[in-house]
Design a protein around this motif. Structure first.
Motif, short mmCIF file in Angstrom:
data_model
loop_
_atom_site.label_atom_id
_atom_site.label_comp_id
_atom_site.label_asym_id
_atom_site.label_seq_id
_atom_site.Cartn_x
_atom_site.Cartn_y
_atom_site.Cartn_z
N ILE A 79 22.15 -29.19 -1.37
CA ILE A 79 21.95 -27.76 -1.71
C ILE A 79 20.47 -27.41 -1.64
O ILE A 79 20.09 -26.36 -1.13
N SER A 80 19.58 -28.31 -2.12
CA SER A 80 18.15 -27.96 -2.07
C SER A 80 17.63 -27.95 -0.63
O SER A 80 16.78 -27.12 -0.28
N GLU A 81 18.15 -28.83 0.23
CA GLU A 81 17.74 -28.76 1.65
C GLU A 81 18.21 -27.44 2.28
O GLU A 81 17.48 -26.83 3.08
N LEU A 82 19.41 -27.00 1.88
CA LEU A 82 19.93 -25.73 2.44
C LEU A 82 19.09 -24.55 1.97
O LEU A 82 18.79 -23.63 2.74
N GLN A 83 18.69 -24.59 0.68
CA GLN A 83 17.85 -23.51 0.16
C GLN A 83 16.52 -23.49 0.92
O GLN A 83 16.03 -22.43 1.33
N PHE A 84 15.96 -24.68 1.14
CA PHE A 84 14.69 -24.80 1.88
C PHE A 84 14.87 -24.26 3.31
O PHE A 84 14.05 -23.49 3.81
N LEU A 85 15.99 -24.64 3.95
CA LEU A 85 16.25 -24.20 5.33
C LEU A 85 16.27 -22.68 5.42
O LEU A 85 15.60 -22.09 6.28
N PHE A 86 17.04 -22.03 4.54
CA PHE A 86 17.20 -20.58 4.67
C PHE A 86 16.03 -19.80 4.07
O PHE A 86 15.75 -18.68 4.51
N ILE A 101 22.07 -24.62 14.57
CA ILE A 101 21.75 -25.68 13.61
C ILE A 101 22.42 -26.97 14.07
O ILE A 101 23.62 -27.01 14.34
N MET A 102 21.63 -28.03 14.17
CA MET A 102 22.16 -29.33 14.59
C MET A 102 21.66 -30.42 13.64
O MET A 102 20.58 -30.97 13.83
N ASN A 103 22.46 -30.68 12.59
CA ASN A 103 22.09 -31.69 11.61
C ASN A 103 22.80 -33.00 11.96
O ASN A 103 23.99 -33.16 11.67
N ASN A 104 22.06 -33.90 12.61
CA ASN A 104 22.61 -35.22 12.95
C ASN A 104 24.03 -35.18 13.49
O ASN A 104 24.89 -35.97 13.09
N VAL A 105 24.27 -34.25 14.40
CA VAL A 105 25.66 -33.93 14.79
C VAL A 105 26.35 -35.07 15.50
O VAL A 105 27.51 -35.38 15.22
N VAL A 134 17.33 -25.50 14.96
CA VAL A 134 16.94 -26.39 13.86
C VAL A 134 17.61 -27.73 14.12
O VAL A 134 18.82 -27.79 14.34
N THR A 135 16.81 -28.80 14.11
CA THR A 135 17.42 -30.13 14.30
C THR A 135 17.00 -31.08 13.18
O THR A 135 15.91 -30.97 12.62
N VAL A 136 17.89 -32.01 12.88
CA VAL A 136 17.60 -33.16 12.00
C VAL A 136 18.18 -34.38 12.69
O VAL A 136 19.37 -34.40 12.99
N ARG A 171 11.28 -33.21 5.36
CA ARG A 171 10.42 -33.44 6.54
C ARG A 171 11.20 -33.79 7.80
O ARG A 171 10.66 -33.80 8.90
N GLN A 172 12.48 -34.12 7.64
CA GLN A 172 13.33 -34.40 8.81
C GLN A 172 13.80 -33.10 9.48
O GLN A 172 14.36 -33.13 10.56
N ILE A 173 13.59 -31.96 8.78
CA ILE A 173 14.08 -30.68 9.32
C ILE A 173 13.02 -30.10 10.27
O ILE A 173 11.89 -29.86 9.87
N HIS A 174 13.41 -29.88 11.54
CA HIS A 174 12.46 -29.39 12.55
C HIS A 174 12.95 -28.07 13.13
O HIS A 174 14.16 -27.88 13.32
N LEU A 175 11.98 -27.20 13.43
CA LEU A 175 12.30 -25.86 13.94
C LEU A 175 11.69 -25.67 15.32
O LEU A 175 10.51 -26.00 15.53
N TYR A 176 12.49 -25.13 16.25
CA TYR A 176 12.02 -24.89 17.63
C TYR A 176 12.39 -23.48 18.07
O TYR A 176 13.36 -22.90 17.56
N ARG A 177 11.63 -22.96 19.04
CA ARG A 177 11.96 -21.63 19.62
C ARG A 177 12.17 -21.79 21.12
O ARG A 177 11.39 -22.48 21.80
#
Ligand SMILES: C[S@@+](CC[C@H](N)C(=O)[O-])C[C@H]1O[C@@H](n2cnc3c(N)ncnc32)[C@H](O)[C@@H]1O
Length: 300
Positions: free
Chosen positions: A128-135, A217-221, A250-252, A292-298
């Protein structure tokens, strides 16, 4: 201020606003997620209630017997590994289960002796805290934008997107029919169907959807769910179809890490990495290494 005093204060504030700007201000209050920070407890409380419900409906390891590839890949790891879903179990809950004796953080090296070694924990969901950070810290205001979660599993990203963002559509793609049913049940029960939809599909069949997606969003898919050759095919499909300029990915873990383990090179000029400020405090339950595993790209 109580409700009635707050109403009077808002009316007073609005009476001082340039009349031509009032509609803009009202629509910003209604649609923007900049005010979300004022209601964090209410939002995380909704997600915790959903997590409670899901815990009651799933086995403790939150994995399905049908996930044979994932079970096999976990067994092949060099270190004994168990799945503890971070959306369902926070650190305090893991501690309580360990105290009760229904979960363990270590395994016995010689059966019956005190020689133990730590178990590796992996999670197939964001906490939940990672999701809050993400959004709230990684993504911009999503008003009017369509977000797609590739491999939506328990639906954690979708429910969090509903409470923490103003995205107009939140679409989950999931291979497992059982998880699709579970997500649909939760969406109905918690009245989230106005903006969330889950499709029982392989992402590799969704070229048109990807071409229209604003945030992917691609979390270790793929790592635990597909063999390397299929993973390469899926990444190539995504690179070919997720091309709308300015769309966000967003990738992890990072794209570099995800692709290098497959010996696949990142196509030059497809995306550029954007900076993320990881120095935020979201409570003691937050694991800074996970953020820190959460990365953002455009998309360029
Ligand atoms: C690590 S979980 C991601 C969970 C979720 N997105 C989150 O962040 O909380 C990966 C999920 O992707 C699903 N999956 C794997 N390959 C897929 C594919 N090609 N198309 C759709 N879903 C896929 C798996 O069934 C699994 O439930």
């Amino acid at each position: 201020m109580n409700f009635s005093e707050s109403k009077t204060a808002v009316k007073q504030l609005l009476s001082g606003v340039n009349p031509s700007e009032v509609p803009r201000l009202l629509s910003w209050i209604r649609d923007s997620d900049e005010l979300d920070k004022l209601l964090p407890d209410n939002k995380t409380a909704i997600l915790r209630t959903i997590a409670d419900e899901l815990r009651g409906r799933l086995p403790q390891d939150a994995m399905l017997p049908s996930e044979s590839t994932a079970h096999a890949k976990m067994q092949q790891r060099s270190q004994p590994t168990i799945h503890v879903d971070s959306f369902l179990y926070d650190e305090d809950q893991v501690d309580s289960l360990c105290e009760e004796g229904t979960m363990s953080r270590s395994f016995c090296l010689t059966c019956g002796s005190y020689r133990t070694a730590p178990l590796d924990f992996i999670s197939h969901s964001f906490s939940i805290s990672e999701l809050q950070f993400l959004f709230e810290n990684v993504l911009p205001d999503l008003s009017g934008r369509m977000l797609v979660d590739v491999g939506s599993r328990l639906g954690a990203v979708l429910y969090a997107g509903h409470v923490f963002s103003s995205a107009s559509q939140l679409i989950g793609l999931e291979l497992s029919e059982e998880f699709v049913k579970l997500q649909n049940d939760i969406m109905q029960k918690y009245k989230l169907t106005d903006r969330i939809k889950v499709l029982h599909t392989d992402v590799c069949l969704q070229n048109v959807l990807l071409q229209n997606t604003d945030v992917l969003i691609m979390n270790n898919v793929f790592e635990f769910f597909m063999e390397p050759r299929e993973q390469v095919r899926a990444w190539r499909f995504i690179v070919e179809n997720f091309r709308k300029r300015g769309s966000l990915l967003v990738t992890v873990p990072s794209l570099q890490e995800s692709l290098s383990t497959l010996q696949e090179a990142l196509q030059p000029g497809w995306v550029e990495e954007l900076p993320v400020d990881y120095d935020v405090y979201l409570g003691t339950d937050t694991d800074p290494d996970a953020l820190r595993q959460i990365h953002l790209y455009r998309v360029m």
